[in-house]
Design an enzyme around this catalytic site. Structure first.
Site, short mmCIF file in Angstrom:
data_model
loop_
_atom_site.label_atom_id
_atom_site.label_comp_id
_atom_site.label_asym_id
_atom_site.label_seq_id
_atom_site.Cartn_x
_atom_site.Cartn_y
_atom_site.Cartn_z
N TRP A 24 -6.55 -42.07 -125.00
CA TRP A 24 -6.51 -42.25 -126.47
C TRP A 24 -7.70 -43.04 -127.01
O TRP A 24 -7.58 -43.71 -128.02
CB TRP A 24 -5.18 -42.91 -126.89
CG TRP A 24 -3.98 -42.18 -126.39
CD1 TRP A 24 -3.61 -40.90 -126.70
CD2 TRP A 24 -3.00 -42.67 -125.48
NE1 TRP A 24 -2.46 -40.57 -126.04
CE2 TRP A 24 -2.05 -41.63 -125.28
CE3 TRP A 24 -2.82 -43.88 -124.82
CZ2 TRP A 24 -0.96 -41.78 -124.44
CZ3 TRP A 24 -1.73 -44.02 -123.98
CH2 TRP A 24 -0.81 -42.99 -123.81
N HIS A 25 -8.83 -42.93 -126.35
CA HIS A 25 -10.03 -43.64 -126.81
C HIS A 25 -11.05 -42.66 -127.40
O HIS A 25 -12.25 -42.90 -127.33
CB HIS A 25 -10.66 -44.41 -125.64
CG HIS A 25 -9.80 -45.52 -125.12
ND1 HIS A 25 -10.11 -46.24 -123.99
CD2 HIS A 25 -8.63 -46.03 -125.57
CE1 HIS A 25 -9.17 -47.14 -123.75
NE2 HIS A 25 -8.25 -47.03 -124.70
N TYR A 26 -10.57 -41.58 -127.99
CA TYR A 26 -11.50 -40.59 -128.54
C TYR A 26 -12.22 -41.15 -129.77
O TYR A 26 -11.71 -42.01 -130.49
CB TYR A 26 -10.78 -39.28 -128.87
CG TYR A 26 -9.55 -39.41 -129.74
CD1 TYR A 26 -9.65 -39.38 -131.12
CD2 TYR A 26 -8.28 -39.52 -129.18
CE1 TYR A 26 -8.53 -39.47 -131.93
CE2 TYR A 26 -7.15 -39.61 -129.97
CZ TYR A 26 -7.29 -39.59 -131.35
OH TYR A 26 -6.17 -39.69 -132.13
N HIS A 27 -13.43 -40.66 -129.99
CA HIS A 27 -14.30 -41.21 -131.04
C HIS A 27 -15.35 -40.17 -131.41
O HIS A 27 -15.42 -39.10 -130.82
CB HIS A 27 -14.96 -42.50 -130.55
CG HIS A 27 -15.64 -42.39 -129.22
ND1 HIS A 27 -14.94 -42.36 -128.03
CD2 HIS A 27 -16.94 -42.24 -128.88
CE1 HIS A 27 -15.77 -42.23 -127.02
NE2 HIS A 27 -17.00 -42.15 -127.50
#
Length: 574
Positions: free
Chosen positions: A511-514
């Site tokens: 859940w660290h998408y950017h």
């Protein structure tokens, strides 16, 4: 039940367990927080912030000290929801597929199951809580002022950051990291540095989560209005005296479907700021006519600015994990110990005798539910009511030992593989389509292989031996993980024979998408949208790569940092 069966059953319920004041007002009683149905049809503000998430809350609190601020959040309040507040209920929100859920599920075009926040406080209401700062090099490369950055981190930490109590299982992982050479041991610290460390958390010692929404206690109540259940459908533009397009208002809707318009007060320094996250910010720019012209034309959207880089550079740090069943009880723990290696892999760990205990008592198994869990005995495309009922019955019959153990995961830095985002519909409540292209670049795959190799050495270390069955070989552990339906990708037999294939087959999100509105491509170093006036983007969509082992501290810091910077620059001219 044999160890292999226990292990396979435990995987059903565990791997996705982790992957996501000055004015004396406290969260549940914010006088400035209202449901959007109470909003006036027309209103005016100095700043309009779209997105009350990890960056939006500290940004709004800061700007409210001197100006009139509207904060629009598409979701509801996190307060009074035990699935958000209680550590013991972690994952329940992520498993809730209802329209009112604080987590909105999406599946990338890569076939990886993911989630985006839909609640005041954003991802800080859903994640595993790990709190760590970005590396000094990251700060320098971003062009930020180091002293102001540290002050902003400290401002955040006074409210939401804590030192967890390290239990025996986490200590075993720590000692295993040190035994295999992930040194030095840096003790407890929020700082990002090579070696092994014990990091912070946004859960206090009572197991209560503290989110970015808690930072609104810093706000000046008379200077802030927070509207919940207020998705913004469009940014409004006009041509200013310089002949340039400038943002001057937004259209949002309440739960009843009524449209409201909020405009900027007259003044050259008033602005609209997007803080809607890596999916929401580029999506709203496109819906408002800012994006690739051909794509917008295909969706019958009137072009405001042809900006082909909006939605490009989408990145998600791939996560891969190995579950280790334990012959002895394991305390429940979130991410606490981290090994930061020189090869670009971050090693983290989470354990617990029964991660599904809280949800198990209700018969639903929380985020590990066969209904929608990222890792389930029922593959996503086969989740019929009959198949789900059978899987639930099986899980209820399992021995407690099936849920005893923990897992060690690796997340790669960067990453350097990139993808893109496109609109699916003109409804901002619908997920856009997004492709991350996991492991497209060879270096990302190499880092994953090195990370998995590091985990294997930890599992085989003397320090960790108490928590491992001697008769379970590493290939067995790898194959059991690889054969579980953790994503929608094709499976390969005996993935343990190739760590490259294991990485590809078992990729998950942490859940660290950017990306999507990156600095230098869509916004400048002041986070102003290139080619437009009175519009900024301040959130994780602007990142060119993910900061540290977990970005939430830096995203909260950025909201405070840029809020202070905007205030100082504006006050100097007034």
């Amino acid at each position: 039940m044999g160890h292999r069966s226990l292990f396979a059953a435990a995987l059903v319920g565990i791997i996705l367990f982790f992957a996501l004041s000055c004015h004396a007002e406290s969260g549940p009683y914010y006088s400035f927080m209202h449901n959007a149905v109470t909003a006036a049809p027309l209103s005016f503000y100095d700043y309009i912030i779209v997105g009350g998430g990890t960056a939006g809350c500290p940004l709004a609190a800061t700007l409210s000290q001197n100006y009139n601020v509207l904060l629009l959040e598409r979701g509801g309040s996190p307060y009074g929801n035990p699935n958000i507040t209680n550590l013991s209920a972690f994952g329940n929100s992520l498993s809730d597929p209802s329209p009112s859920s604080p987590a909105q599920r999406f599946i990338s075009e890569d076939g990886v199951i993911n989630s985006r926040a839909r609640v005041l406080g954003g991802g800080t209401c859903l994640n595993a809580g790990f709190y760590t700062r970005a590396a000094p090099q990251y700060v320098r490369e971003a062009g930020w002022d180091g002293r102001a950055v540290n002050e902003s981190y400290e401002w955040v930490e006074r409210v939401v950051a804590f030192q967890p109590a390290m239990g025996r299982w986490q200590r075993a992982v720590r000692d295993g990291l040190l035994e295999i050479g992930v040194v030095p041991y840096n003790g407890f610290t929020y700082d990002h540095m090579y070696g092994t460390k014990f990091g912070g958390t946004i859960f206090d010692r009572n197991g209560r989560r503290h989110t970015a929404a808690d930072l609104l206690r810093y706000a000046k109540p008379s200077g802030l209005t927070v509207l919940l259940h207020a998705p913004v459908h469009k940014i409004l533009f006009r041509t200013n005296g310089k002949g340039r397009k400038a943002a001057h208002g937004v259209i949002f809707r309440d739960e009843a479907g009524n449209a409201h318009r909020a405009y900027l007060n007259s003044g050259p320094r008033n602005e609209i700021i997007l803080s809607s996250g890596a999916l929401g910010s580029p999506q709203l720019l496109m819906l408002s006519g800012v994006g690739p012209s051909d794509h917008l034309k295909a969706h019958n959207i009137t072009l405001v600015l042809d900006q082909p880089l909006v939605g490009q550079g989408m990145m998600d740090n791939p996560m891969n994990a190995i579950y280790i069943p334990s012959p002895i009880p394991v305390e429940v723990s979130l991410i606490e110990v981290v090994g930061i290696t020189h090869n670009g892999a971050y090693i983290e760990a989470a354990g617990g005798e029964n991660f599904g205990r809280g949800a198990h008592s209700t018969g639903d198994f929380g985020m590990f539910s066969p209904k929608i869990g990222q890792l389930s005995t029922v593959p996503p495309k086969q989740r019929t009511p009959e198949a789900i009922a059978k899987a639930v019955q099986l899980m209820e019959s399992l021995e407690e030992a099936a849920f005893r153990g923990g897992f060690i995961l690796e997340k790669i830095m960067g990453p350097i593989s990139t993808g893109h985002l496109e609109l699916r519909t003109q409804n901002p409540n619908d997920n856009p389509t997004v492709t991350f292209n996991y492991f497209k670049e060879a270096l990302d795959l190499q880092r994953c292989v090195q990370g998995i190799s590091t985990i294997e050495r930890i599992v085989e270390s003397k320090a960790f031996s108490t928590y491992k069955y001697n008769n379970l070989s590493l290939p067995t552990l790898l194959n059991m993980t690889a054969n579980s339906p953790i994503n929608l990708l094709p499976k390969h037999q005996n993935a343990s024979s190739s760590l490259e294939q294991f990485c590809k087959d078992t990729v998950m999100t942490i859940w660290h998408y950017h990306g999507g509105c990156q600095v230098g491509r869509v916004v400048d170093t002041n986070y102003k949208v290139l080619g437009l006036d009175a519009l900024r983007v301040i959130d994780g969509s602007t990142f060119n790569y993910s900061p540290g082992t977990n970005p939430q501290a830096t995203v909260m810091m950025l909201g405070r940092y840029m809020g202070t910077r905007i205030l100082n620059e504006r006050l100097a001219h007034e």
